[in-house]
Design a protein around this motif. Structure first.
Motif, short mmCIF file in Angstrom:
data_model
loop_
_atom_site.label_atom_id
_atom_site.label_comp_id
_atom_site.label_asym_id
_atom_site.label_seq_id
_atom_site.Cartn_x
_atom_site.Cartn_y
_atom_site.Cartn_z
N LEU A 1 0.68 -0.74 -0.03
CA LEU A 1 0.09 -0.17 -0.05
C LEU A 1 0.78 0.79 0.19
O LEU A 1 0.58 2.53 -0.75
CB LEU A 1 -1.30 0.25 0.79
N PHE A 2 1.84 1.59 0.96
CA PHE A 2 2.63 2.38 0.83
C PHE A 2 3.58 3.11 -0.59
O PHE A 2 3.34 4.38 -0.63
CB PHE A 2 4.20 2.15 2.26
N SER A 3 4.14 2.07 -0.98
CA SER A 3 4.67 1.91 -2.35
C SER A 3 3.98 2.34 -3.43
O SER A 3 3.70 2.86 -4.40
CB SER A 3 5.27 0.67 -3.05
N SER A 4 2.11 2.11 -3.33
CA SER A 4 1.41 2.54 -4.95
C SER A 4 0.45 3.58 -4.12
O SER A 4 -0.40 3.96 -5.20
CB SER A 4 0.24 1.54 -4.28
N PHE A 5 1.30 4.24 -2.92
CA PHE A 5 0.36 5.87 -2.51
C PHE A 5 0.85 6.87 -3.52
O PHE A 5 -0.80 7.37 -3.95
CB PHE A 5 1.33 6.48 -1.38
N ALA A 6 1.35 7.17 -4.26
CA ALA A 6 1.62 7.91 -5.35
C ALA A 6 0.83 7.44 -6.53
O ALA A 6 0.12 8.42 -7.68
CB ALA A 6 2.91 8.65 -5.39
N GLN A 7 1.17 6.68 -6.44
CA GLN A 7 0.56 6.26 -7.66
C GLN A 7 -1.15 6.21 -7.99
O GLN A 7 -1.90 6.66 -9.47
CB GLN A 7 0.68 4.19 -8.57
N GLN A 8 -1.56 5.85 -6.89
CA GLN A 8 -2.88 6.20 -6.87
C GLN A 8 -3.54 7.45 -6.75
O GLN A 8 -4.59 7.65 -7.21
CB GLN A 8 -3.34 5.56 -5.54
N MET A 9 -2.91 8.71 -6.12
CA MET A 9 -3.35 9.43 -6.87
C MET A 9 -3.38 10.35 -8.31
O MET A 9 -4.24 10.86 -8.72
CB MET A 9 -2.17 10.20 -5.56
N PHE A 10 -2.18 9.07 -8.59
CA PHE A 10 -1.92 9.65 -10.32
C PHE A 10 -3.10 9.26 -10.70
O PHE A 10 -4.16 9.36 -11.43
CB PHE A 10 -0.91 9.11 -10.72
N SER A 11 -3.53 8.09 -10.79
CA SER A 11 -4.39 6.85 -11.42
C SER A 11 -6.12 7.82 -11.20
O SER A 11 -6.73 7.90 -12.04
CB SER A 11 -4.52 5.88 -11.09
N GLY A 12 -5.97 8.95 -9.67
CA GLY A 12 -7.42 9.51 -9.46
C GLY A 12 -7.66 10.97 -10.65
O GLY A 12 -8.90 10.41 -11.02
N ILE A 13 -6.60 10.51 -11.21
CA ILE A 13 -6.37 11.99 -12.33
C ILE A 13 -6.67 11.85 -13.67
O ILE A 13 -5.63 12.77 -15.05
CB ILE A 13 -6.16 13.33 -11.64
N GLU A 14 -6.22 10.27 -13.93
CA GLU A 14 -6.04 10.27 -15.18
C GLU A 14 -7.08 9.83 -16.08
O GLU A 14 -7.27 8.76 -16.42
CB GLU A 14 -4.93 8.43 -15.03
N ASN A 15 -7.81 10.59 -16.30
CA ASN A 15 -8.83 10.06 -17.07
C ASN A 15 -9.39 11.64 -17.98
O ASN A 15 -9.13 12.80 -17.18
CB ASN A 15 -10.36 10.46 -16.18
N TYR A 16 -9.15 11.13 -19.01
CA TYR A 16 -9.87 12.23 -20.31
C TYR A 16 -10.82 13.52 -19.84
O TYR A 16 -11.24 14.42 -20.06
CB TYR A 16 -10.02 11.81 -21.02
N GLY A 17 -11.79 12.66 -18.74
CA GLY A 17 -13.14 13.51 -19.07
C GLY A 17 -12.93 14.35 -17.64
O GLY A 17 -13.48 15.38 -17.71
N LEU A 18 -12.24 14.20 -16.93
CA LEU A 18 -11.88 15.05 -15.98
C LEU A 18 -11.84 16.93 -16.67
O LEU A 18 -11.08 17.61 -16.10
CB LEU A 18 -10.66 14.68 -14.68
#
Length: 419
Positions: free
Chosen positions: A36-53
């Motif tokens: 979970l710790f190593s994926s923290f930044a990746q999860q933040m980025f994936s939250g906004i990695e959407n063309y619709g936003l």
């Protein structure tokens, strides 16, 4: 313990985006899970990695260009053509202009700020009480999250992974119902109060006002029409709308000065970055919620109370009303949708579009209800009325919203008929 940290930060006036990020980080640290710790930044980025936003800053830019380009005042004049001659005509103009603005701006807070400056002084000058004028304007802002385009619909569409264009279509009938309810309320209030008598424009004035408004009317057509006819995605329609607003403001009305563009872009970037960062941190928090299987645990509790979808939606409406009183609508949507939507779909077979319209309309009520009530304070700052004085005048409008929410909960076809 993570819940305690969340509540302490939330009621400690820490910005909600920081609350979400720190609560998630606390959980990860406490769990000792290195994955979970190593994926923290990746999860933040994936939250906004959407063309619709990308539609969010573009809709914000459209609203800013509209305000600077003189489109708002011309929309108000066009509204005067249709309802200005009735007794209490300026109150109807206020609501109709809010409908026009809702089809362009997409943000309730922005719309309330713009229309408070434009309408309340004019209504007060014609003899309306300042509190009533402010309340009518604030209530008109509730149309923004329902009549497309809507920033909340964009965010919900991304969270629910459903077509944002279809989400816009789902809001058309509820938006018209809510508008009609507000018109009825103004008419009923007018029966008990002596509203100032309106005056109709002459034929020449009406033609002139409608002619001046035609270019501004291109913006909602560019947004909604492009989506309806499959010409453009919501994001592309927002980009087209921004360009149309710029072209009209500079070349047609000539109220938009090129020297102001830098300030407009900076203001848009600041406002949209707050929303985007909130979405990024909420994605990490939602990831923790899913990891802990909170939706499944909550579903098990709720299904013991009722198996009726309508009763479930009533429970959700009541819960969301209180949540909206203490949390910003966007923050609450990002927090609540990932938890409640799986329950609504999997346990009650509720259409995601129906649920989205209900949740977005309900949460935006928090703009106008204490103790947070950002919309109340925006209206108060723009008009000089006291927040609680405005709130007392809002009772009938809030009751109308509650009635519409019950109808939307009982009749799914009100949101799905156009899909």
């Amino acid at each position: 313990m993570t819940g305690v940290v969340f509540l302490l930060l939330l009621f400690g006036a820490v910005p909600i985006s920081i609350v979400l990020a720190l609560s998630a980080a606390w959980y990860i640290q406490a769990s000792g899970n290195t994955v979970l710790f190593s994926s923290f930044a990746q999860q933040m980025f994936s939250g906004i990695e959407n063309y619709g936003l990308l539609a969010i800053p573009l809709f914000m830019l459209t609203g800013e260009l509209m305000n600077e380009g003189g489109l708002t005042s011309r929309l108000v004049q066009a509204a005067r053509v249709f309802v200005g001659g009735f007794r209490g005509g300026l109150a109807y103009i206020n609501l109709l202009a809010n409908m026009f603005m809702a089809a362009i701006i997409g943000s309730a807070a922005s719309q309330i700020a713009v229309m408070s400056r434009a309408m309340v002084p004019a209504m007060e000058k014609e003899g309306y009480s300042r509190d009533f004028a402010a309340a009518t304007t604030a209530a008109g802002g509730l149309l923004s999250p329902i009549i497309p385009p809507s920033m909340l619909f964009v965010i919900y569409g991304v969270l629910a992974q459903i077509p944002i264009g279809d989400m816009f279509l789902a809001g058309i009938i509820p938006g018209l119902l809510l508008s009609a309810a507000f018109f009825v309320i103004v008419a009923l209030i007018g029966l008990s109060q002596e509203f100032p008598k309106g005056s109709w424009m002459s034929a020449q004035e009406a033609i002139s006002a409608l002619r001046d408004c035609l270019p501004a009317a291109l913006i909602p057509f560019a947004i909604v029409g492009g989506i309806l006819f499959g010409i453009a995605t919501p994001t592309e329609s927002a980009a087209v709308a921004s360009f149309v607003a710029f072209a009209i403001g500079t070349l047609v009305y000539r109220d938009l000065k090129l020297a102001r563009l830098g300030e407009i872009f900076i203001r848009t970037a600041k406002n949209s970055s707050l929303v985007i960062f909130l979405i990024a941190t909420a994605n990490v928090f939602g990831w923790v919620i899913i990891y802990e299987a909170i939706p499944q645990k909550l579903a098990a509790q709720i299904t013991t109370i009722t198996s009726d979808p309508f009763v479930f939606l009533l429970i959700v409406n009541c819960a969301l009303f209180f949540i909206g009183m203490v949390l910003d609508g966007i923050a609450a949507l990002i927090l609540i949708a990932p938890i409640l939507l799986p329950i609504a779909q999997n346990n009650y077979d509720i259409d995601p579009f129906q649920f989205g319209v209900i949740i977005c309309l309900n949460l935006v009520l928090g703009l106008l209800t204490p103790p947070v009530g950002a919309g109340l304070y925006i209206t108060s700052a723009m008009t000089g009325s006291k927040p609680m004085s405005i709130f007392r005048q809002l009772y009938p409008f809030l009751a109308a919203v509650a009635l519409i929410l019950v109808l939307l909960s009982w009749f799914p076809s009100l949101t799905t008929a156009l899909l």
